[in-house]
Design an enzyme around this catalytic site. Sequence first.
Site, PDB file in Angstrom:
ATOM      1  CB  THR A 126      -0.908  -0.133   1.161  1.00 56.55           C
ATOM      2  OG1 THR A 126      -1.485   1.246   1.333  1.00 56.55           O
ATOM      3  CG2 THR A 126      -0.166  -0.265   2.424  1.00 56.55           C
ATOM      4  CG  ASP A 127      -1.167   4.849  -1.077  1.00 52.62           C
ATOM      5  OD1 ASP A 127      -1.614   4.178  -0.174  1.00 52.62           O
ATOM      6  OD2 ASP A 127      -1.832   5.802  -1.886  1.00 52.62           O
ATOM      7  CD  GLU A 128      -3.292   3.718   4.619  1.00 54.25           C
ATOM      8  OE1 GLU A 128      -2.949   3.601   5.763  1.00 54.25           O
ATOM      9  OE2 GLU A 128      -4.399   3.555   4.056  1.00 54.25           O
ATOM     10  CE1 TYR A 154      -3.566  -2.607   5.779  1.00 54.07           C
ATOM     11  CE2 TYR A 154      -3.275  -0.191   5.253  1.00 54.07           C
ATOM     12  CZ  TYR A 154      -3.218  -1.404   4.919  1.00 54.07           C
ATOM     13  OH  TYR A 154      -3.382  -1.808   3.515  1.00 54.07           O
ATOM     14  CE  LYS A 158      -0.400  -4.555   3.004  1.00 51.76           C
ATOM     15  NZ  LYS A 158      -0.792  -5.832   2.414  1.00 51.76           N
TER      16      LYS A 158
HETATM   17  P1  NAD Z   1     -10.036  -6.820   2.494  1.00 45.46           P
HETATM   18  O1  NAD Z   1     -10.116  -6.554   4.052  1.00 45.46           O
HETATM   19  O2  NAD Z   1     -11.274  -6.755   1.709  1.00 45.46           O
HETATM   20  O3  NAD Z   1      -9.574  -8.683   2.449  1.00 45.46           O
HETATM   21  C1  NAD Z   1      -8.720  -9.060   2.999  1.00 45.46           C
HETATM   22  C2  NAD Z   1      -8.949 -10.692   2.835  1.00 45.46           C
HETATM   23  O4  NAD Z   1      -7.738 -11.300   3.468  1.00 45.46           O
HETATM   24  C3  NAD Z   1     -10.325 -11.278   3.316  1.00 45.46           C
HETATM   25  O5  NAD Z   1     -10.784 -12.140   2.364  1.00 45.46           O
HETATM   26  C4  NAD Z   1      -9.623 -11.915   4.503  1.00 45.46           C
HETATM   27  O6  NAD Z   1     -10.674 -13.098   4.903  1.00 45.46           O
HETATM   28  C5  NAD Z   1      -8.102 -12.353   4.451  1.00 45.46           C
HETATM   29  N1  NAD Z   1      -7.532 -12.752   5.436  1.00 45.46           N
HETATM   30  C6  NAD Z   1      -7.486 -11.856   6.460  1.00 45.46           C
HETATM   31  N2  NAD Z   1      -6.626 -12.500   7.419  1.00 45.46           N
HETATM   32  C7  NAD Z   1      -6.274 -13.728   6.819  1.00 45.46           C
HETATM   33  C8  NAD Z   1      -5.252 -14.761   7.401  1.00 45.46           C
HETATM   34  N3  NAD Z   1      -4.820 -14.705   8.454  1.00 45.46           N
HETATM   35  N4  NAD Z   1      -5.068 -15.684   6.378  1.00 45.46           N
HETATM   36  C9  NAD Z   1      -5.804 -15.802   5.242  1.00 45.46           C
HETATM   37  N5  NAD Z   1      -6.657 -14.874   4.561  1.00 45.46           N
HETATM   38  C10 NAD Z   1      -6.819 -13.815   5.564  1.00 45.46           C
HETATM   39  O7  NAD Z   1      -8.872  -6.366   1.894  1.00 45.46           O
HETATM   40  P2  NAD Z   1      -8.514  -5.676   0.454  1.00 45.46           P
HETATM   41  O8  NAD Z   1      -9.108  -4.054   0.672  1.00 45.46           O
HETATM   42  O9  NAD Z   1      -9.063  -6.263  -0.580  1.00 45.46           O
HETATM   43  O10 NAD Z   1      -7.035  -5.252   0.610  1.00 45.46           O
HETATM   44  C11 NAD Z   1      -6.328  -6.703  -0.235  1.00 45.46           C
HETATM   45  C12 NAD Z   1      -4.788  -6.143   0.140  1.00 45.46           C
HETATM   46  O11 NAD Z   1      -4.452  -5.119  -0.814  1.00 45.46           O
HETATM   47  C13 NAD Z   1      -4.238  -5.964   1.357  1.00 45.46           C
HETATM   48  O12 NAD Z   1      -3.247  -6.481   1.591  1.00 45.46           O
HETATM   49  C14 NAD Z   1      -4.269  -4.405   1.592  1.00 45.46           C
HETATM   50  O13 NAD Z   1      -3.097  -4.223   2.472  1.00 45.46           O
HETATM   51  C15 NAD Z   1      -3.710  -4.100   0.132  1.00 45.46           C
HETATM   52  N6  NAD Z   1      -4.282  -2.712  -0.450  1.00 45.46           N
HETATM   53  C16 NAD Z   1      -5.436  -2.206  -0.392  1.00 45.46           C
HETATM   54  C17 NAD Z   1      -6.114  -0.974  -0.663  1.00 45.46           C
HETATM   55  C18 NAD Z   1      -7.253  -0.640  -0.572  1.00 45.46           C
HETATM   56  O14 NAD Z   1      -7.755   0.572  -0.999  1.00 45.46           O
HETATM   57  N7  NAD Z   1      -8.502  -1.490  -0.166  1.00 45.46           N
HETATM   58  C19 NAD Z   1      -5.020  -0.340  -1.453  1.00 45.46           C
HETATM   59  C20 NAD Z   1      -3.689  -0.859  -1.641  1.00 45.46           C
HETATM   60  C21 NAD Z   1      -3.416  -2.051  -1.009  1.00 45.46           C
HETATM   61  O1  DAU Z   2      -4.099   4.148   0.477  1.00 53.10           O
HETATM   62  C1  DAU Z   2      -4.469   2.719   0.385  1.00 53.10           C
HETATM   63  C2  DAU Z   2      -5.155   2.207   1.794  1.00 53.10           C
HETATM   64  O2  DAU Z   2      -6.566   2.810   1.319  1.00 53.10           O
HETATM   65  C3  DAU Z   2      -5.247   0.706   1.813  1.00 53.10           C
HETATM   66  O3  DAU Z   2      -3.833   0.278   2.140  1.00 53.10           O
HETATM   67  C4  DAU Z   2      -6.228   0.398   2.979  1.00 53.10           C
HETATM   68  O4  DAU Z   2      -6.314  -0.881   3.274  1.00 53.10           O
HETATM   69  C5  DAU Z   2      -7.673   0.972   2.631  1.00 53.10           C
HETATM   70  O5  DAU Z   2      -8.367   0.781   3.755  1.00 53.10           O
HETATM   71  C6  DAU Z   2      -7.563   2.507   2.249  1.00 53.10           C
HETATM   72  O6  DAU Z   2      -6.949   3.340   3.641  1.00 53.10           O
HETATM   73  P1  DAU Z   2      -7.741   4.453   4.104  1.00 53.10           P
HETATM   74  O7  DAU Z   2      -7.640   4.610   5.491  1.00 53.10           O
HETATM   75  O8  DAU Z   2      -7.232   5.858   3.215  1.00 53.10           O
HETATM   76  O9  DAU Z   2      -9.454   4.258   3.512  1.00 53.10           O
HETATM   77  P2  DAU Z   2     -10.867   4.418   4.369  1.00 53.10           P
HETATM   78  O10 DAU Z   2     -11.785   4.144   3.369  1.00 53.10           O
HETATM   79  O11 DAU Z   2     -10.750   3.890   5.450  1.00 53.10           O
HETATM   80  O12 DAU Z   2     -10.851   5.904   4.280  1.00 53.10           O
HETATM   81  C7  DAU Z   2     -10.690   6.826   3.268  1.00 53.10           C
HETATM   82  C8  DAU Z   2     -10.606   8.526   3.811  1.00 53.10           C
HETATM   83  O13 DAU Z   2     -12.035   8.745   4.402  1.00 53.10           O
HETATM   84  C9  DAU Z   2      -9.610   8.598   5.019  1.00 53.10           C
HETATM   85  O14 DAU Z   2      -9.189   9.909   4.924  1.00 53.10           O
HETATM   86  C10 DAU Z   2     -10.598   8.402   6.292  1.00 53.10           C
HETATM   87  C11 DAU Z   2     -12.004   8.840   5.648  1.00 53.10           C
HETATM   88  N1  DAU Z   2     -13.098   8.336   6.317  1.00 53.10           N
HETATM   89  C12 DAU Z   2     -13.286   7.245   6.413  1.00 53.10           C
HETATM   90  C13 DAU Z   2     -14.273   6.285   6.937  1.00 53.10           C
HETATM   91  C14 DAU Z   2     -14.497   4.790   7.164  1.00 53.10           C
HETATM   92  C15 DAU Z   2     -14.094   9.286   6.911  1.00 53.10           C
HETATM   93  O15 DAU Z   2     -13.915  10.434   6.875  1.00 53.10           O
HETATM   94  N2  DAU Z   2     -15.281   8.607   7.257  1.00 53.10           N
HETATM   95  C16 DAU Z   2     -15.424   7.190   7.543  1.00 53.10           C
HETATM   96  O16 DAU Z   2     -16.355   6.873   7.968  1.00 53.10           O
END
Ligand code: NAD
Ligand code: DAU
Length: 340
Positions: A126-128, A154, A158
């Site tokens: 992730t970019d985080e 988190y 990562k």
């Molecule tokens: P998500 O939370 O929707 O899905 C995570 C999945 O992993 C789920 O199906 C869960 O059951 C499984 N899981 C969790 N713990 C586990 C374990 N111990 N063993 C096996 N499976 C397990 O997450 P997502 O949003 O699909 O993100 C997927 C990946 O991409 C993550 O690694 C996250 O850090 C990364 N990522 C997410 C975003 C985003 O915006 N959502 C952006 C950049 C990177």
């Molecule tokens: O940048 C990549 C990341 O993006 C991934 O690594 C994470 O897995 C993914 O969850 C996401 O992280 P963020 O924290 O940016 O996403 P989230 O959807 O939780 O929040 C997006 C923005 O919105 C953040 O600035 C917080 C704000 N927010 C979020 C929620 C849930 C609100 O203002 N209200 C809310 O209820």
Amino acid sequence: MKTILVTGGAGFIGSNFIFYMMKQTPKMRIVCYDKLTYAGNLSTLRPIMDAPDFRFVKGDVCDREAVFRVFEEERPDVVVNFAAESHVDRSIEDPGVFLRTNILGTQTLMDACRAYGGVRYHQVSTDEVYGDLPLDRPDLFFTEETPICTSSPYAASKAAADLLALSYFRTYGLPVTISRCSNNYGPYQFPEKLIPLMIANALADKPLPVYGTGENVRDWLYVEDHCRAIDLIIREGRVGEVYNIGGHNELTNIELVKMICRELGRPESLITHVADRKGHDRRYAIDPKKIHGELGWLPETKLADGLKRTIAWYLENRPWWEEIVSGEYQEYYRKMYGAR
Ligand code: NAD
Ligand code: DAU
């Protein structure tokens, strides 16, 4: 026929990746390995459960015996690790499970790759890991050289996994790549994340909880663009390298929530500013120069179009998310938002 092991494939991005790969590369065996935590949803994979070249295995990435068993049975050529605890707010409440799954799970998978040999490993990051950028410097972007500087547990978990992956490349020669992507959105995203949460609340005429001022900026990427980038990296990326994914879709949270209100025909008066997230990152913004230059990738979906598609999906697939928000999610919501 090649076999790809997709961990976390019952979650948001992992399931989209499986669907994408089935369309793109039909001659490939896909094994999904997922623990089915609260974020994993088997109903997402229901349409492909009986497909001949697909197998679902329920298991924890930290469970060495189970991970090695699936390697023994399937002998994967490629592993793409999506399995993670992924929600920043939950990591602030309870970091432990993030460290276990995100770091030790990565180690277990890479140990299995080493033990079986010849396995290409891709770490979905992730970019985080770069922390945040100031709001008054729109000229700054995250590159692959930006120092790691994490804000939340988190992000720290990562970043630790990324460093471990690079150490396995340097020390053991494991063929590893890492992608660091910005915020994804699209179908099958768990409703705790900003976009689906706002859609679900707006449809129920419930308050739309914006953290702090809502001026924080995220760089939104349609999930299919992310899947395409990962596919390119595992086929053509250079091992030992990090690739940033994202760019050109920045927006403040408040603007985004207003867009959702407009699309759904709901009043902006539903917007409620609530207490800010602890350590809230101000701005994420990706410079995709490297992946564009080396692999020809750029985002294809503009936020306005992707958002329309996403909203249409949530409207057409109400049972998928209504089941989630009616269950234990209620308790989560009360805990996270009740006294905010
Ligand atoms: P998500 O939370 O929707 O899905 C995570 C999945 O992993 C789920 O199906 C869960 O059951 C499984 N899981 C969790 N713990 C586990 C374990 N111990 N063993 C096996 N499976 C397990 O997450 P997502 O949003 O699909 O993100 C997927 C990946 O991409 C993550 O690694 C996250 O850090 C990364 N990522 C997410 C975003 C985003 O915006 N959502 C952006 C950049 C990177
Ligand atoms: O940048 C990549 C990341 O993006 C991934 O690594 C994470 O897995 C993914 O969850 C996401 O992280 P963020 O924290 O940016 O996403 P989230 O959807 O939780 O929040 C997006 C923005 O919105 C953040 O600035 C917080 C704000 N927010 C979020 C929620 C849930 C609100 O203002 N209200 C809310 O209820």
